[in-house]
Enzyme design. Structure first.
Site, short mmCIF file in Angstrom:
data_model
loop_
_atom_site.label_atom_id
_atom_site.label_comp_id
_atom_site.label_asym_id
_atom_site.label_seq_id
_atom_site.Cartn_x
_atom_site.Cartn_y
_atom_site.Cartn_z
N ASP A 228 0.82 -1.22 0.00
CA ASP A 228 0.00 0.00 0.00
C ASP A 228 0.85 1.27 0.00
OD1 ASP A 228 0.85 -0.63 2.58
OD2 ASP A 228 -1.14 -0.90 3.39
N ASN B 68 -7.95 -4.01 14.25
CA ASN B 68 -9.32 -4.32 13.83
C ASN B 68 -9.34 -5.42 12.76
OD1 ASN B 68 -8.29 -3.01 11.64
ND2 ASN B 68 -9.76 -1.32 11.64
N HIS C 281 -7.48 -5.41 9.98
CA HIS C 281 -7.19 -4.99 8.60
C HIS C 281 -5.88 -5.60 8.12
CE1 HIS C 281 -5.07 -1.09 10.14
NE2 HIS C 281 -4.14 -1.90 9.72
N GLU D 57 -9.93 -2.24 5.35
CA GLU D 57 -10.54 -2.08 6.66
C GLU D 57 -11.78 -2.97 6.77
OE1 GLU D 57 -9.22 -0.46 9.05
OE2 GLU D 57 -7.75 0.82 8.07
C1 F6R Z 1 1.34 -1.86 6.24
C2 F6R Z 1 -0.04 -2.32 6.27
C3 F6R Z 1 -0.82 -2.43 7.54
C4 F6R Z 1 -0.02 -2.89 8.74
C5 F6R Z 1 -0.90 -2.98 9.98
C6 F6R Z 1 -0.10 -3.36 11.21
O1 F6R Z 1 1.84 -1.84 4.92
O2 F6R Z 1 -0.55 -2.59 5.25
O3 F6R Z 1 -1.90 -3.29 7.32
O4 F6R Z 1 0.56 -4.14 8.47
O5 F6R Z 1 -1.52 -1.75 10.21
O6 F6R Z 1 0.77 -2.30 11.52
P1 F6R Z 1 1.86 -2.44 12.66
O7 F6R Z 1 2.89 -3.42 12.20
O8 F6R Z 1 2.43 -1.06 12.79
O9 F6R Z 1 1.15 -2.91 13.90
#
Ligand code: F6R
Length: 244
Positions: free
Chosen positions: A67, A136, A138, A143
């Site tokens: 992303d 959550n 995602h 989301e």
């Molecule tokens: C990052 C992404 C997000 C993260 C997720 C967990 O490219 O796509 O889905 O993997 O938000 O983030 P952290 O590792 O900071 O807990």
């Protein structure tokens, strides 16, 4: 699904980095799907160290990130391109032309999503996708409530995400409102998935994702249907998943 139990964050990173490095050693021209966020930082650090020690070679490897924010230039410190460059790409010998992220500055969002899917297809798909997981459920920027059938698409960020990001920007108006993300279908097409999680804050969502019903309300729950998922978590993150 295979669950690999690590003692703590460092151990989790070592185990995940070992899996990724084995993939690259066995298939030097692997296509790696990569993630940003705090969880993979230690994984990238180890891979860079192993490269510096001469144990890794990324010269034939391609990477395709999950992303990117819409509207951020590659040199904006909040962009995922900047994160990847600083935490991984600049430390290893991956070729810049083989290191892909959505272009946050693309003029046309629909065309940019199509271009990104075409890149993935041009490599014949992703060999190994590294994923983190949101509290959550995602994955990528998918989301709760996102249709499982989506390919790469542009999402409007929720108010809570925008508020959470506010602290990284000088002005509220600089906070991105949109982001590109691989869709759930794109992610599910990867041949292997390595999901990493650390800390007690991820324990409940891992339990819901892997032992609860499969529902778009918990995007990661779709991974139950993937035939090659490895969950690498530390004790705290896995504390609500029963040992098999
Ligand atoms: C990052 C992404 C997000 C993260 C997720 C967990 O490219 O796509 O889905 O993997 O938000 O983030 P952290 O590792 O900071 O807990």
């Amino acid at each position: 699904m295979r669950v690999i139990r690590a003692t703590d964050y460092d151990d989790m990173c070592r185990k995940a980095a070992n899996i990724l490095s084995a993939q690259v050693i066995l298939k030097p021209n692997s296509v790696l799907g990569l993630a940003t966020g705090s969880t993979p930082l230690g994984v990238y650090k180890l891979l860079a160290e192993w490269y510096a020690e001469g144990d890794m070679d990324f010269s034939e490897t391609a990477s395709i990130n999950l992303d990117e924010y819409v509207g951020l230039a590659p040199d904006n410190p909040q962009s995922y391109r900047y994160y990847m460059y600083n935490n991984f790409f600049r430390h290893v010998n991956i070729k810049q032309e083989n290191a892909h992220l959505p272009n946050g500055l693309a003029a046309d969002k629909t065309e940019e999503c199509a271009r990104y899917e075409a890149i993935i297809r041009s490599y014949n798909g992703i060999d190994m996708q590294l994923l983190g997981i949101g509290h959550n459920g995602h994955i990528g920027f998918n989301e709760p409530g996102t249709a499982f059938e989506k390919d790469t698409h542009c999402v409007s960020l929720t108010e809570s995400t925008i508020r959470a990001n506010r602290r990284f920007f000088d002005n509220e108006s600089d906070v991105p409102r949109f982001a590109y993300t691989m869709g759930i279908r794109t992610i599910m097409q990867a041949r292997h998935i390595v999901l990493i999680a650390s800390g007690v804050g991820k324990a409940e969502i891992l339990r819901e994702s892997f032992t609860g019903p499969m529902t778009p309300q918990v995007p990661a729950s779709i991974l139950q249907l993937h035939s090659n998922v490895v969950l690498v978590g530390d004790e705290e993150a896995l504390s609500r998943l029963q040992r098999e």
